[in-house]
Design an enzyme around this catalytic site. Structure first.
Site, mmCIF file in Angstrom:
data_model
loop_
_atom_site.group_PDB
_atom_site.id
_atom_site.type_symbol
_atom_site.label_atom_id
_atom_site.label_comp_id
_atom_site.label_asym_id
_atom_site.label_seq_id
_atom_site.Cartn_x
_atom_site.Cartn_y
_atom_site.Cartn_z
ATOM 1 N N HIS A 198 -36.710 56.015 93.343
ATOM 2 C CA HIS A 198 -35.931 56.848 94.237
ATOM 3 C C HIS A 198 -35.096 55.964 95.156
ATOM 4 O O HIS A 198 -35.327 54.757 95.242
ATOM 5 C CB HIS A 198 -36.849 57.738 95.090
ATOM 6 C CG HIS A 198 -37.742 56.955 96.006
ATOM 7 N ND1 HIS A 198 -38.839 56.245 95.554
ATOM 8 C CD2 HIS A 198 -37.703 56.729 97.350
ATOM 9 C CE1 HIS A 198 -39.432 55.645 96.563
ATOM 10 N NE2 HIS A 198 -38.765 55.913 97.667
ATOM 11 N N ASP A 200 -33.798 55.993 99.360
ATOM 12 C CA ASP A 200 -34.133 56.641 100.630
ATOM 13 C C ASP A 200 -32.889 57.316 101.180
ATOM 14 O O ASP A 200 -31.804 56.717 101.198
ATOM 15 C CB ASP A 200 -34.650 55.612 101.636
ATOM 16 C CG ASP A 200 -36.002 55.033 101.232
ATOM 17 O OD1 ASP A 200 -36.675 55.652 100.398
ATOM 18 O OD2 ASP A 200 -36.370 53.965 101.757
ATOM 19 N N ARG A 266 -53.597 49.510 98.008
ATOM 20 C CA ARG A 266 -52.347 49.120 98.676
ATOM 21 C C ARG A 266 -52.093 50.093 99.813
ATOM 22 O O ARG A 266 -52.197 51.320 99.641
ATOM 23 C CB ARG A 266 -51.180 49.140 97.697
ATOM 24 C CG ARG A 266 -49.807 48.885 98.354
ATOM 25 C CD ARG A 266 -48.688 48.964 97.330
ATOM 26 N NE ARG A 266 -47.385 48.986 97.965
ATOM 27 C CZ ARG A 266 -46.701 47.900 98.319
ATOM 28 N NH1 ARG A 266 -47.207 46.704 98.090
ATOM 29 N NH2 ARG A 266 -45.529 48.015 98.904
#
Length: 337
Positions: A198, A200, A266
């Site tokens: 994607h 932002d 993570r």
């Protein structure tokens, strides 16, 4: 300073040989930082920041408290969900069918505004968590302002603070996202998607994570994915769609994703610096004097945010706003959320 990394994957031409990719590393205290930032935004839409001026102990403590939240029983975390878009979410990313090996919390950066789901997150955490979140977001607002001020100075943008004021004002529509990718009992035979590819939508994003790998950016001809080495003491700056429009495509909004192929969890924190909802987004006249040269039609941040919220992660959201479209923007993005 630069980081030289090898491509993680090359798609398309099977004869294409991977070549090293250089990720810019910029010291914000360097007298030449503003020039380096603009070059990085033009070539990559992405760079690493060192000496950011953020207290290391704040980063450590906030990460510890966030980890404690994600370690809570699902029954407690789910009291802060489902996201609206703020609050706690798991596996589902947005309302359009995207999923990943992830859980997250999304918090409104303006905590003076009422957000029931943001309040629900804080009800499941000790008071120190909210205190650290507030301090962290204050530091992130300062860093995004500093980066944009350097861009303004290097490009000689007028009027003064044309970009940086958009993230400084109280009405700035910014947010903080904390992503947790749980550890795996067994390392998978191939990469699994934690957060799909994607761009932002905001102006810029500031990202930091623990020392677990997984972040990848798409570079060169937009077919090559590159692993970004983790560094818990530094930040990564990502150019967003809005800044790409305001520079008329001179800056690149880079595609990125997170893959999970490790036994280690993570944890990443991303501050999205957005303009006020009512702000009209157009190419800057000081950079593009003639509207005939605009690559994009004007729109408000509320319109773009609403349009982006209706799409899947990997879609090219700016395509709806390019000038060659034969229909009116009001046909596709009249609503806000």
């Amino acid at each position: 300073m630069v980081i030289m990394v090898q491509p993680a994957n090359v798609y398309g031409n099977p004869k294409c040989k991977p070549s090293p990719v250089i990720i810019p590393v910029i010291d914000l205290t360097d007298s030449d930082a503003k020039t380096q930032i603009v070059k990085a935004c033009e070539e990559f839409g992405f760079f690493k920041v060192i000496n950011p001026g953020v207290r290391p102990d704040l980063l450590t403590l906030l990460e510890q408290e966030a980890s404690k939240f994600f370690a809570l029983p699902d029954s407690l975390k789910e009291k802060a969900g489902p996201p609206d878009p703020f609050g706690y979410g798991s596996k589902r990313i947005g309302p359009n069918g995207d999923v990943g090996c992830i859980e997250y919390i999304l918090l409104n950066a303006n905590l003076s505004l009422t957000s029931h789901k943001t309040a629900d997150v804080f009800r499941q955490t000790p008071p120190v968590f909210r205190e650290m979140v507030e301090e962290y977001m204050k530091d992130m607002r300062g860093m995004t302002s500093k980066v944009l001020e350097m861009v303004e100075e290097e490009l000689k943008i007028e009027p003064k603070e044309r970009l940086s004021k958009l993230v400084k004002v109280k009405e700035s529509d910014s947010c903080l996202r904390m992503n947790h990718y749980p550890e795996k009992e067994e390392t998978p035979t191939k990469e699994e998607i934690g957060f799909g590819e994607h761009t932002d939508p905001q102006l810029i994003s500031l990202l930091r994570s623990n020392d677990t790998e997984g972040l990848q950016i798409c570079v060169k001809d937009e077919t090559t994915w590159v692993d970004v080495p983790p560094d818990h003491s530094s930040f990564f700056v990502i150019v967003g769609d809005t800044l790409q429009v305001m520079t008329n495509g001179r800056f690149k909004s880079v595609k990125h994703r997170v893959v999970t192929n490790t036994k280690r969890s993570r944890l990443s924190m991303i501050y999205f610096a957005g303009p006020p909802l009512s702000e009209t987004i157009v190419p800057l006249s000081c950079l593009v004097p003639s509207q005939d040269d605009w690559r994009y039609r004007g729109f408000t941040w509320a319109q773009y945010k609403s349009s982006a919220y209706k799409t899947k992660l990997g879609e090219y959201r700016l395509g709806l706003f390019e000038k060659q479209l034969p229909f009116s923007l009001s046909d596709v993005c009249g609503a806000t959320y």
